[in-house]
Design a protein around this motif. Sequence first.
Motif, PDB file in Angstrom:
ATOM      1  N   ILE A  86      -9.408 -68.515  11.165  1.00  0.00           N
ATOM      2  CA  ILE A  86     -10.722 -68.748  11.778  1.00  0.00           C
ATOM      3  C   ILE A  86     -11.644 -69.470  10.792  1.00  0.00           C
ATOM      4  O   ILE A  86     -12.354 -70.422  11.160  1.00  0.00           O
ATOM      5  N   LEU A  87     -11.652 -69.019   9.535  1.00  0.00           N
ATOM      6  CA  LEU A  87     -12.476 -69.674   8.511  1.00  0.00           C
ATOM      7  C   LEU A  87     -12.100 -71.140   8.354  1.00  0.00           C
ATOM      8  O   LEU A  87     -12.968 -72.023   8.282  1.00  0.00           O
ATOM      9  N   GLU A  90     -13.151 -73.266  11.495  1.00  0.00           N
ATOM     10  CA  GLU A  90     -14.603 -73.435  11.575  1.00  0.00           C
ATOM     11  C   GLU A  90     -15.101 -74.359  10.466  1.00  0.00           C
ATOM     12  O   GLU A  90     -16.015 -75.165  10.680  1.00  0.00           O
ATOM     13  N   TYR A  91     -14.508 -74.239   9.300  1.00  0.00           N
ATOM     14  CA  TYR A  91     -14.886 -75.118   8.185  1.00  0.00           C
ATOM     15  C   TYR A  91     -14.625 -76.578   8.559  1.00  0.00           C
ATOM     16  O   TYR A  91     -15.474 -77.455   8.358  1.00  0.00           O
ATOM     17  N   LEU A  92     -13.441 -76.859   9.126  1.00  0.00           N
ATOM     18  CA  LEU A  92     -13.101 -78.230   9.505  1.00  0.00           C
ATOM     19  C   LEU A  92     -14.000 -78.752  10.625  1.00  0.00           C
ATOM     20  O   LEU A  92     -14.387 -79.926  10.632  1.00  0.00           O
ATOM     21  N   THR A 142     -19.607 -73.805   3.221  1.00  0.00           N
ATOM     22  CA  THR A 142     -19.070 -72.554   2.668  1.00  0.00           C
ATOM     23  C   THR A 142     -20.170 -71.510   2.513  1.00  0.00           C
ATOM     24  O   THR A 142     -19.925 -70.316   2.722  1.00  0.00           O
ATOM     25  N   THR A 143     -21.378 -71.949   2.169  1.00  0.00           N
ATOM     26  CA  THR A 143     -22.504 -71.005   2.070  1.00  0.00           C
ATOM     27  C   THR A 143     -22.820 -70.405   3.433  1.00  0.00           C
ATOM     28  O   THR A 143     -23.063 -69.193   3.565  1.00  0.00           O
TER      29      THR A 143
END
Length: 442
Positions: A86-87, A90-92, A142-143
Amino acid sequence: MVAKISIGSSLYGALSYNGMKMNRDEGRVLGANKIILPADGHIDIARMVENFNLFMPKTGRTKKPVLHISLNPHPDDKLTEQQYEILAREYLDKLGFGEQPYIIYKHMDIDRHHIHIVTVNVNEQGKRLNQDFLFRRSKKITTELEEKYNLHKAQREKISPDTPIRKIDPSGDIKRQVANTVKMVGMRYKFQTIGEYNAILSLYNVKCDPADGKVNGREYHGLVYFATDDNGKTIATPFKASRLGKFASRTAIDGRFERAKDKIDVAPTKRKVADVIAHSTDNADFIAKLKEHNIDVVLRYTEEGRIYGVTFIDHNTMTVLNGSRLGKEFSANAINERFNNPANAPTDTPDVATPIVVPPIEPTPDDTGSNNQSQTGTAQDTQTSDGQQQSTVTQSVSDFGDYDLPIPGLDLFQQGQSFNPDEEEFRRRMQRKKKKGRRPKF
């Protein structure tokens, strides 16, 4: 969470790297987009490349279309594989690559599990995706993810004057550990040659070799750093100085050599070593007594067991000194005669029963051997008052220089050499002895 982005040209190389982790049971695929994953879990690298090529133009002007991204949550963030995926997705999405073909891997090669993503930065029409302020945008994302999922915030590791220097931990982030060791050693210790520099690095299982050569007709003079085990054997892919930071570069280290010349005072170290030599019964006793004075000694041996190099590391004055800098009676030859050939030892060994007058001493040639000697042997750890680890390292000349440089491009370089008059003369004498013993051929 820390994100690291590498932009390159080799899609096969990026996929092979992650495939290698899977072959070692140190990684697995968590998910993909527009890439067909086999039902049996067996990843065919060539098939993966074909899948990516379906979404990339046959020709294009983008020379580096491949993005290899690693997402590194804090070690205290214990996430499931579903949460990792999931991380990553969502990051992409936030970075603008959510519709691109990509594969998400989880790596378990170190205690801190983390994610690797392979994707491309060109669309099907061959147009490059927006990369403006890519790293700045990545940091902002990332923050946001840390706050959204209540993750530990990434904090830059601060190095203070009292931060202990520790040996390389093979299970940790080796590159970061090597970089921190090099930075702290350079900040705290004074040395004047590559040999002395390597002596202090060896206490923490790090080694440095010069790399000299030509690239595209231009001369190159750099440094390559290695992480080693307690026996001096390389345990990871070596790092070019440019990957660690400017503080690790040839220019920076040469600058430290020059600045150290005016700052080093050999007198305090000489007094202590003279006192220890006068009261030592053998080699082991010599090493142990030096440790009591907070001084480490790095001894280098030939295959026959002769001491041909000695370097003193005085943690009180934070100086690294080859034996010959202290005086002839502290050179490798004198130490060898003292402990390996007592009958031939000089009779004028410093006597601490009477006051020692130490005149100003000019630095003499390095007696530690060639700059690119690998550090092998055994290491013993002690703890100083500030918690810093120390070691006394003994080395064998038989293993020096035997290593490969698997970094692409490093095969263009050759190892640098340093000239040491004492050792060169010793080697010439040994060669002459061998020649005298040969029978003439008829």
